[in-house]
Structures are given as C-alpha cells and as structure tokens.
Design an enzyme around this catalytic site. Structure first.
Site, mmCIF file in Angstrom:
data_model
loop_
_atom_site.group_PDB
_atom_site.id
_atom_site.type_symbol
_atom_site.label_atom_id
_atom_site.label_comp_id
_atom_site.label_asym_id
_atom_site.label_seq_id
_atom_site.Cartn_x
_atom_site.Cartn_y
_atom_site.Cartn_z
ATOM 1 N N HIS A 1 0.808 -1.220 0.000
ATOM 2 C CA HIS A 1 0.000 0.000 0.000
ATOM 3 C C HIS A 1 0.847 1.278 0.000
ATOM 4 O O HIS A 1 0.309 2.373 -0.178
ATOM 5 C CB HIS A 1 -1.030 -0.016 1.151
ATOM 6 C CG HIS A 1 -0.529 0.506 2.467
ATOM 7 N ND1 HIS A 1 -0.159 -0.307 3.511
ATOM 8 C CD2 HIS A 1 -0.349 1.772 2.910
ATOM 9 C CE1 HIS A 1 0.224 0.435 4.525
ATOM 10 N NE2 HIS A 1 0.121 1.704 4.202
ATOM 11 N N ASP B 1 -0.632 -7.368 1.890
ATOM 12 C CA ASP B 1 -0.018 -6.037 1.851
ATOM 13 C C ASP B 1 1.500 -6.164 1.991
ATOM 14 O O ASP B 1 2.075 -5.897 3.049
ATOM 15 C CB ASP B 1 -0.611 -5.178 2.972
ATOM 16 C CG ASP B 1 -0.282 -3.710 2.813
ATOM 17 O OD1 ASP B 1 0.296 -3.334 1.781
ATOM 18 O OD2 ASP B 1 -0.621 -2.939 3.742
ATOM 19 N N GLN C 1 0.764 6.672 11.430
ATOM 20 C CA GLN C 1 0.898 7.169 10.061
ATOM 21 C C GLN C 1 2.360 7.471 9.730
ATOM 22 O O GLN C 1 3.020 8.222 10.444
ATOM 23 C CB GLN C 1 0.063 8.438 9.905
ATOM 24 C CG GLN C 1 0.044 8.953 8.490
ATOM 25 C CD GLN C 1 -0.461 10.371 8.402
ATOM 26 O OE1 GLN C 1 -0.775 11.000 9.398
ATOM 27 N NE2 GLN C 1 -0.542 10.885 7.200
ATOM 28 N N GLY C 2 2.850 6.875 8.659
ATOM 29 C CA GLY C 2 4.242 7.059 8.268
ATOM 30 C C GLY C 2 5.130 5.881 8.645
ATOM 31 O O GLY C 2 6.258 5.770 8.174
ATOM 32 N N ASP C 3 4.629 5.004 9.510
ATOM 33 C CA ASP C 3 5.384 3.800 9.879
ATOM 34 C C ASP C 3 5.167 2.671 8.886
ATOM 35 O O ASP C 3 5.904 1.667 8.895
ATOM 36 C CB ASP C 3 4.971 3.298 11.273
ATOM 37 C CG ASP C 3 5.439 4.208 12.387
ATOM 38 O OD1 ASP C 3 6.545 4.762 12.274
ATOM 39 O OD2 ASP C 3 4.684 4.363 13.370
ATOM 40 N N SER C 4 4.157 2.816 8.040
ATOM 41 C CA SER C 4 3.770 1.750 7.116
ATOM 42 C C SER C 4 4.942 1.190 6.339
ATOM 43 O O SER C 4 5.816 1.939 5.897
ATOM 44 C CB SER C 4 2.750 2.276 6.108
ATOM 45 O OG SER C 4 1.505 2.324 6.698
#
Ligand code: 4AZ
Length: 205
Positions: free
Chosen positions: A5, A53, A147-150
C-alpha cells in the site's frame, strides 16, 4: 521488504533506500543509500481489504553489511506467534494520532505484544483479519505504529532469536484502546519472497 500500500505503482523512479540511518537530520555516518532497480508488489494485494499487503524492493547494487546494516531473519513458514509474544516495531511515523507534523527526527521504537487473530477479529470486525495478517498492541491503547510507519518491520522473539514477524499495514486510528495495529504476516510469504530473491529462478527481474 515493505507494504504494497506504500506504492501507487511498481515504478522505481524517485525511490531511494537508506540503510543504517538513525536521524533525518544531521550526521548519519553509518548510513548507506542506494537506488532501486525493481519494486515487486504482491499480485493479490487487495487495497479494499488490505490482504497481501507486501512488496519487495530490489536494490540497484548489493549492500555491504556492517555493524549497523544487517539482514533480519524472516519468520519461517508456519511459525506460530502466541498471544503476548514480545514484539517491537520501529519507524519514522507520527508519534500521536492527529499530529502528523513534525515527524520525529530520530528512528522510534515501541514494544507491543502479539494479539491472537481470533481476539483481533472480535475487536476489529469478524472476518477482517485474515490468516495473512498478525495483530499487535495493548488493549489499553497508547502504544502503536502510526501514520508514516507503514511498510516498516515488526520483529518478535521466537525462542532465543528475533525474527521479522510483521510489516506495518493498517489499523483503526492509532494507539486507541481495543484497536490493535494490524501487520502483514511475513511467515505466510516465505515461498513468494524466495521466488523473487533467487536470481536462478524465473521470477528474478
Ligand atoms: C499508516 O497509515 C498506518 N496502527 C500505520 C500503522 C497503522 C495504521 C496505519 C497501525 O501508515
């Protein structure tokens, strides 16, 4: 290895990989950066359900391992991670829900126990957590990826060794009570990963 993603296409243009980095600013004397020659998105990634994912990035040139840049062991096919398994997530993402800026300047880490799939399905919505996912978090909230660790790693202690058990994937909000983080279950992708990293096999690109 990252999350599908994180990429809107398999185009490698503009992507760069940094290894051994600890700061977004200032001196990173142990860092090595390189460009990417291929981005391999899982063919069955489903952006509606977040199933599968996972993505692989091939570096343009081989990496020399150092005290600061080392490979991680991947969770073996069929590995079991019981409820409560000690796990750590690292990343550069937001440190609080709703406050994405400024992102942290140094790499962050958080300890989160694994939560079994049955309980995670009950909390998240029955059927939403597939066998390709692994959950982690504390029911009281307050500790999570954000958010941003993905695409970043979750490593878990399996006996005496640490293995990468998950890839930061999704969740409902961040660090909320009864809303564990959901990770791609790396152990389910051994054969897919091996196929793509073996240069003597037809999957090599
Ligand atoms: C994200 O969007 C994201 N707590 C990261 C982690 C989680 C959910 C979403 C899980 O980068």
């Amino acid at each position: 290895m990252s999350a599908a993603h994180c990429f809107s296409s398999p185009s490698t243009s503009g992507w760069q990989v940094s290894l051994g980095r600890q700061n977004l600013q200032g001196n990173n004397s142990n860092e090595v950066s390189g460009s990417v020659s291929a981005i391999i998105l899982h063919p069955n990634y489903d952006s509606n359900t977040n199933n599968n994912d996972i993505a692989l990035l091939r570096l343009s040139s081989p990496v020399t391992f150092t005290d600061y840049i080392r490979p991680v062991c991947l969770a073996a096919s069929g590995s079991v991670f019981n409820n409560g398994t000690d796990s750590w997530v690292t990343g550069w993402g937001a440190v609080k829900e709703g406050v994405s800026l400024p992102f942290p300047k140094t790499l962050q880490e958080v300890e989160v126990p694994v939560l079994g799939n049955r309980q995670c399905n009950c909390l998240n919505g029955v059927g939403t957590i597939t066998d390709n996912m692994i959950c982690a978090g504390v029911l009281a909230g307050g500790k999570d990826s954000c958010q941003g660790d993905s695409g970043g790693p979750m490593v878990s202690k399996q006996g005496p060794v640490w293995v990468q058990s998950g890839i930061v994937s999704f969740g409902f909000g961040y660090a909320r009570p009864n809303r564990p983080g959901v990770y791609t279950r790396v152990s389910r992708y051994q054969s897919w990963i091996n196929f793509h990293i073996s240069s003597d096999k037809p999957g090599f690109v």
